[in-house]
Design an enzyme around this catalytic site. Structure first.
Site, PDB file in Angstrom:
ATOM      1  CD  GLU A   1      49.072  39.320  33.420  1.00 43.88           C
ATOM      2  OE1 GLU A   1      47.890  38.723  33.948  1.00 43.88           O
ATOM      3  OE2 GLU A   1      49.210  39.758  32.614  1.00 43.88           O
TER       4      GLU A   1
ATOM      5  CD  GLU B   1      44.550  38.614  28.914  1.00 40.74           C
ATOM      6  OE1 GLU B   1      43.516  39.283  28.867  1.00 40.74           O
ATOM      7  OE2 GLU B   1      45.099  38.640  30.015  1.00 40.74           O
TER       8      GLU B   1
HETATM    9  O1  G3I Z   1      43.187  53.537  40.015  1.00 44.95           O
HETATM   10  C1  G3I Z   1      41.625  53.626  39.925  1.00 44.95           C
HETATM   11  C2  G3I Z   1      41.100  54.199  41.148  1.00 44.95           C
HETATM   12  O2  G3I Z   1      41.226  55.505  41.407  1.00 44.95           O
HETATM   13  C3  G3I Z   1      39.564  54.134  40.952  1.00 44.95           C
HETATM   14  O3  G3I Z   1      38.752  54.388  42.058  1.00 44.95           O
HETATM   15  C4  G3I Z   1      39.204  52.675  40.886  1.00 44.95           C
HETATM   16  C5  G3I Z   1      37.587  52.465  40.498  1.00 44.95           C
HETATM   17  O4  G3I Z   1      37.104  51.510  39.818  1.00 44.95           O
HETATM   18  O5  G3I Z   1      39.701  52.299  39.491  1.00 44.95           O
HETATM   19  C6  G3I Z   1      41.041  52.184  39.595  1.00 44.95           C
HETATM   20  O6  G3I Z   1      41.573  51.727  38.476  1.00 44.95           O
HETATM   21  C7  G3I Z   1      41.517  50.355  38.188  1.00 44.95           C
HETATM   22  C8  G3I Z   1      42.868  49.933  38.199  1.00 44.95           C
HETATM   23  O7  G3I Z   1      42.856  48.405  37.526  1.00 44.95           O
HETATM   24  C9  G3I Z   1      43.656  49.944  39.457  1.00 44.95           C
HETATM   25  O8  G3I Z   1      43.188  49.059  40.599  1.00 44.95           O
HETATM   26  C10 G3I Z   1      40.785  50.356  36.782  1.00 44.95           C
HETATM   27  O9  G3I Z   1      39.393  50.862  36.859  1.00 44.95           O
HETATM   28  C11 G3I Z   1      40.789  48.902  36.305  1.00 44.95           C
HETATM   29  O10 G3I Z   1      40.349  48.809  34.994  1.00 44.95           O
HETATM   30  C12 G3I Z   1      42.333  48.408  36.411  1.00 44.95           C
HETATM   31  O11 G3I Z   1      42.156  47.098  36.056  1.00 44.95           O
HETATM   32  C13 G3I Z   1      43.381  46.250  35.545  1.00 44.95           C
HETATM   33  C14 G3I Z   1      42.938  45.491  34.451  1.00 44.95           C
HETATM   34  O12 G3I Z   1      44.205  44.842  33.884  1.00 44.95           O
HETATM   35  C15 G3I Z   1      42.370  46.283  33.240  1.00 44.95           C
HETATM   36  O13 G3I Z   1      43.569  47.156  32.852  1.00 44.95           O
HETATM   37  C16 G3I Z   1      43.771  45.627  36.749  1.00 44.95           C
HETATM   38  O14 G3I Z   1      44.547  46.521  37.724  1.00 44.95           O
HETATM   39  C17 G3I Z   1      45.136  44.571  36.402  1.00 44.95           C
HETATM   40  O15 G3I Z   1      45.533  43.737  37.253  1.00 44.95           O
HETATM   41  C18 G3I Z   1      44.481  43.969  35.060  1.00 44.95           C
HETATM   42  O16 G3I Z   1      45.605  43.133  34.498  1.00 44.95           O
HETATM   43  C19 G3I Z   1      45.319  42.109  33.529  1.00 44.95           C
HETATM   44  C20 G3I Z   1      46.596  42.067  32.653  1.00 44.95           C
HETATM   45  O17 G3I Z   1      46.934  43.327  32.198  1.00 44.95           O
HETATM   46  C21 G3I Z   1      46.321  41.114  31.549  1.00 44.95           C
HETATM   47  N1  G3I Z   1      45.725  39.710  31.925  1.00 44.95           N
HETATM   48  C22 G3I Z   1      45.052  39.671  32.902  1.00 44.95           C
HETATM   49  C23 G3I Z   1      45.140  40.669  33.979  1.00 44.95           C
HETATM   50  C24 G3I Z   1      43.693  40.770  35.063  1.00 44.95           C
HETATM   51  O18 G3I Z   1      42.863  41.191  34.460  1.00 44.95           O
END
Ligand code: G3I
Length: 363
Positions: A274, A165
């Site tokens: 994705e 990205e």
């Molecule tokens: O696991 C913790 C949980 O313990 C806590 O209570 C909660 C509160 O915020 O957060 C949880 O972690 C989150 C995690 O996702 C699991 O749900 C993180 O805060 C959150 O930042 C994380 O977001 C991920 C995001 O990328 C940033 O890394 C998403 O799951 C993930 O699906 C998303 O994936 C991205 C791809 O890598 C790139 N393309 C876009 C895609 C969607 O944004």
């Protein structure tokens, strides 16, 4: 016609299926259980990957989660556990254990693994944002980071999303809200690929990006970037495409076909890595919305199956129970299996396309 649609077949199929079944996606019954075919059984014979991202918490906590993955998928991607914030909580501590656990599961179940994203403007640990590294320090960290990660997973990860990205959401060239861009300038992309290639010359290296399926300006910026990398001899094997679709906006499969074809013409591999399809902004009954969703999934898979260079179709999660969509856009049902792990029309649509590809032996 470029895109083969056997839509009437799926409609007929769904009429038969739904005539005896509830369409309540929160139902705990298992209306389709007798007809569920493991998707990987249809993908393996045509040398095709059907994949999903894997979240760590349900991977650890929910036996049904891992059981479904092992049954249906021949490819997985750790959703968050190979990102910089997960692997480097501080500059000197490398924590691959959670990713290792996912890889061990993949190996036990003969599932291929894609790794990454390695270089992304998001999912960064606080320390790197607070550090104000100068160019030289950043280059040293980048080299250590890429070497460590790629070598640690060498032989277990067949492909890496090396840079993710990098294009601005508006499509106006490279995004500037990236610590890598701010510190190293636009050459950070080529440097990252070169380092990854040196760390594992056998791994396939991908540029990974979203928006190619509907944002014309962005799609053009992505293509110009990728073509430039190819022309400069950067070790790049392919492009991985994120299809985060909002069904309310429609889905232009022919545009996607044309986009994919021009990457194939550059000699690159293409992987859909994705995909999810939001339906909450659609009007109509749930049954109608799920059928529209199924059609979009099927169109995207059909496009991929028609292009030899497209080797992979992966969704970003597989169950509505665990998707990034709800936290970002509000409650939705974007994936091929519902919150109770029951197959939705989207699953049957994907199966039908894979069956057709098997019958046609067109891979
Ligand atoms: O696991 C913790 C949980 O313990 C806590 O209570 C909660 C509160 O915020 O957060 C949880 O972690 C989150 C995690 O996702 C699991 O749900 C993180 O805060 C959150 O930042 C994380 O977001 C991920 C995001 O990328 C940033 O890394 C998403 O799951 C993930 O699906 C998303 O994936 C991205 C791809 O890598 C790139 N393309 C876009 C895609 C969607 O944004």
């Amino acid at each position: 016609m470029l895109i083969h649609r056997s839509r009437w077949l799926i409609v007929l199929f769904m009429i038969i299926v739904f005539s005896g079944c509830s369409t309540d996606v929160t139902s705990t019954s298992t209306p389709f259980s007798e007809t569920v075919i493991p998707m990987r059984e249809l993908a393996d014979p045509i040398n095709f990957y059907v994949g999903t991202s894997v979240r760590y918490r349900p991977f650890v906590d929910e036996p049904m989660y891992t059981q479904m993955i092992a049954e249906h998928y021949n490819l997985i991607m750790p959703e968050n556990m190979m990102k910089l914030d997960a692997l480097y909580p501080d500059p000197d501590t490398f924590t691959p254990e959670r990713a290792d656990a996912i890889l061990a599961f993949a190996e036990e179940n003969d599932i291929a693994v894609r790794g990454g994203p390695i270089i992304w403007h998001n999912a960064l640990p606080e320390w790197i944002l607070d550090n104000n590294m100068d160019r030289d320090s950043m280059l040293i960290f980048m080299e250590t980071y890429i070497n460590t990660v790629v070598e640690h997973f060498q032989g277990r990860v067949y492909a890496w999303d090396v840079v993710n990205e990098a294009i601005s959401p508006s499509g106006s060239g490279l995004r500037t809200d990236s610590i890598w861009m701010q510190t190293l300038g636009e050459e950070y992309i080529a440097i990252a690929f070169q380092l990854a290639h040196e760390a594992d010359p056998d791994a396939l290296l991908f540029y990974s990006e979203g928006g190619t399926h509907f944002e014309r300006a962005k799609a053009e910026s992505i293509y110009q970037l990728v073509r430039g990398l190819v022309e400069d001899g950067v070790p790049l094997d392919g492009i991985s495409l994120h299809l985060h679709v909002d069904a309310h906006n429609g889905f232009d499969a022919e545009f996607l076909y044309d986009e994919m074809q021009r990457y194939a013409d550059l000699g690159l591999l293409i992987e859909i890595t994705e995909m999810d399809v939001r339906i909450s902004r659609l009007s109509g009954s749930m049954e109608e919305r799920l059928n529209i969703q199924a059609g979009i999934y099927q169109d995207a898979l059909d496009v991929c199956l028609q292009i030899t260079a497209c080797t992979t179709f992966a969704t970003w999660g597989f169950t509505d129970q665990h998707s990034w969509i709800d936290a970002r856009f509000g409650e939705d049902d974007p994936l091929p299996f519902d919150s109770n792990y029951q197959p939705k029309p989207a699953y049957y649509a994907l199966v039908q396309s894979l069956q057709t590809a098997n019958q046609n032996q067109n891979r």
